[in-house]
Design a protein around this motif. Structure first.
Motif, short mmCIF file in Angstrom:
data_model
loop_
_atom_site.label_atom_id
_atom_site.label_comp_id
_atom_site.label_asym_id
_atom_site.label_seq_id
_atom_site.Cartn_x
_atom_site.Cartn_y
_atom_site.Cartn_z
N GLU A 165 -4.83 10.28 20.47
CA GLU A 165 -4.58 8.84 20.52
C GLU A 165 -3.76 8.34 19.32
OE1 GLU A 165 -8.57 9.65 22.49
OE2 GLU A 165 -7.55 10.27 20.65
N LEU A 166 -3.61 9.16 18.28
CA LEU A 166 -2.99 8.69 17.04
C LEU A 166 -1.59 9.26 16.84
CD1 LEU A 166 -6.07 8.89 14.63
CD2 LEU A 166 -5.26 6.96 16.01
N ALA A 167 -0.70 8.39 16.36
CA ALA A 167 0.68 8.80 16.06
C ALA A 167 0.93 8.86 14.56
CB ALA A 167 1.67 7.83 16.70
N LEU A 168 0.01 8.37 13.76
CA LEU A 168 0.14 8.39 12.30
C LEU A 168 -1.26 8.43 11.71
CD1 LEU A 168 1.67 7.86 9.53
CD2 LEU A 168 1.25 5.43 9.97
N HIS B 94 0.85 -1.19 0.00
CA HIS B 94 0.00 0.00 0.00
C HIS B 94 0.88 1.24 0.00
CE1 HIS B 94 -3.16 -2.84 1.35
NE2 HIS B 94 -2.15 -3.36 2.03
N GLN B 95 0.80 2.04 -1.04
CA GLN B 95 1.60 3.26 -1.09
C GLN B 95 0.93 4.36 -0.27
OE1 GLN B 95 2.50 4.78 -4.99
NE2 GLN B 95 3.93 6.31 -4.22
N LEU B 96 1.73 5.03 0.56
CA LEU B 96 1.22 6.17 1.31
C LEU B 96 1.18 7.37 0.37
CD1 LEU B 96 2.81 5.94 4.87
CD2 LEU B 96 0.82 4.77 3.90
N LEU B 97 0.00 7.89 0.14
CA LEU B 97 -0.18 8.99 -0.81
C LEU B 97 -0.01 10.35 -0.15
CD1 LEU B 97 -3.31 7.61 -2.69
CD2 LEU B 97 -0.89 7.38 -3.33
N HIS B 98 -0.39 10.44 1.12
CA HIS B 98 -0.28 11.72 1.82
C HIS B 98 -0.31 11.48 3.32
CE1 HIS B 98 -0.61 16.04 2.51
NE2 HIS B 98 -1.59 15.79 3.36
N ARG B 99 0.66 12.04 4.02
CA ARG B 99 0.66 11.98 5.48
C ARG B 99 -0.07 13.20 6.02
NH1 ARG B 99 4.66 9.27 9.00
NH2 ARG B 99 5.75 7.67 7.80
N TYR B 100 -1.10 12.95 6.79
CA TYR B 100 -1.80 14.04 7.47
C TYR B 100 -1.19 14.28 8.85
CZ TYR B 100 -5.48 13.91 3.95
OH TYR B 100 -6.18 13.99 2.77
N PHE B 101 -0.61 13.24 9.43
CA PHE B 101 0.00 13.35 10.74
C PHE B 101 1.02 12.23 10.87
CE2 PHE B 101 0.15 12.83 15.41
CZ PHE B 101 0.37 14.15 15.77
N GLY B 102 2.11 12.52 11.57
CA GLY B 102 3.19 11.56 11.70
C GLY B 102 4.42 12.10 11.02
N GLY B 103 5.60 11.56 11.38
CA GLY B 103 6.84 12.09 10.81
C GLY B 103 7.24 13.35 11.56
N PRO B 104 7.33 14.49 10.87
CA PRO B 104 7.76 15.72 11.55
C PRO B 104 6.80 16.15 12.66
CG PRO B 104 7.94 15.95 9.18
CD PRO B 104 7.20 14.67 9.43
#
Length: 315
Positions: free
Chosen positions: A258-261, A133-143
């Motif tokens: 509650e979410l990290a990604l 599954h390709q990640l198309l857009h991160r809304y939260f997570g990473g930086p």
């Protein structure tokens, strides 16, 4: 389990804001001595697996990001996860769902043929299913990471620690490989240590690092065992959301502590999230009350995380 006090939590939050902030600056903002900050940092590294790591932003670094799900027989899953952990293109690996599923986060050059996905997964009868599954857009997570570790400082303290980056930033090149490898081992490595790793002068390292940070090409993430912070239950959540409402739902989820990604992805589930909760009851409450209130979520699969086999700092 390591017990964290107010100073520990403030230090973790400070490193969440700026992973390379000098201990003297952190001490000034927290109102404690530099020696206290250094001593607490060493203890958290030893007892809570705390690590600051320098990482490339996949999109700005011209990389494609994938999540690969493999199902294997119980007696082979751990060995397979360890073998995948030795690969340079795997960023993190989690053992899931009773020990039979492995979830692998993979970064590949955007123009590559995705060798891991198509050819390099070991050919063995113990693997019963594979999906990519390709990640198309991160809304939260990473930086922007899990807010459960970023709740100890007030607005003035956060502002005092927030780094100011100016300029357009620069892309990564092959010349940065040694620098990035060193930062991935230790995001708080000194300029002298980075100079030794790259063969550059300390001044050149400082300039290059400033250029890469300015545009967000490189960011500093904080890794820590979530259990001392009160999160003993983790799960990956795979959701199918009506496409017209995907962006709105994802932006809502990105505000949930509650979410990290939270990321849009390809496949039957077009939204994936990572949940960290105090216990199974809290996860159930989150799923039924917070997510259950969002009627645009048509299906939800919950995959419990048993163990993190590899994190970015262990590359």
């Amino acid at each position: 389990m390591t017990t964290l006090d107010a100073v520990d939590r403030a230090l973790i939050h400070a490193l969440h804001v700026d992973g390379r902030a000098p201990f003297t600056k952190i001490g000034d903002v927290l109102g404690v001595s530099t020696q206290t900050v250094a001593r607490r940092y060493r203890r958290l590294r030893s007892e809570a697996s705390l690590r600051v790591v320098g990482l490339p932003d996949p999109q700005r670094a011209g990389q494609a990001e994938w999540m690969v799900r493999l199902t294997a027989t119980p007696h082979t899953a751990q060995d397979l996860a360890q073998a995948l952990a030795r690969r340079a293109d795997t960023a993190w690996i989690k053992l899931m769902s009773g020990g039979t599923e492995i979830c692998v986060n993979v970064h590949t050059p955007a123009a590559s043929d995705h060798a891991l996905l198509l050819r390099d997964i070991p050919r063995t009868a113990s693997i019963t299913a594979v999906s990519a599954h390709q990640l198309l857009h991160r809304y939260f997570g990473g930086p922007t990471a899990w807010l459960g570790r970023a709740n100890a400082l007030d607005a003035a303290q956060i502002a005092a620690l927030t780094p100011v980056h100016t300029g357009p930033g620069k892309p990564l090149t092959g010349d940065d490989d040694a620098l990035m490898a060193a930062l991935q081992r230790d995001g708080r490595a000194s300029l002298a240590e980075l100079a030794a790793a790259t063969g550059w002068s300390a001044a050149t390292v400082a300039r290059r690092l400033a250029d890469l940070q300015a545009g967000g090409t490189v960011f500093f993430d904080l890794e820590i065992d979530p259990e001392p912070l009160g999160a003993t239950t983790q799960a990956l959540l795979w959701m199918a959301v009506a496409p017209a409402r995907l962006d709105r739902v994802a932006r809502t989820l990105a505000t949930h502590p509650e979410l990290a990604l939270v990321a849009a992805t390809t496949g039957p589930a077009n939204l994936v999230a990572q949940a960290l909760c105090p216990d199974a009851a809290a996860l159930h409450h989150y799923l039924t009350h917070r997510l259950g209130a969002l009627d645009a979520i048509r299906t939800l699969e919950t995959a419990p995380v048993l163990r993190t086999v590899k994190a970015a700092a262990s590359r």
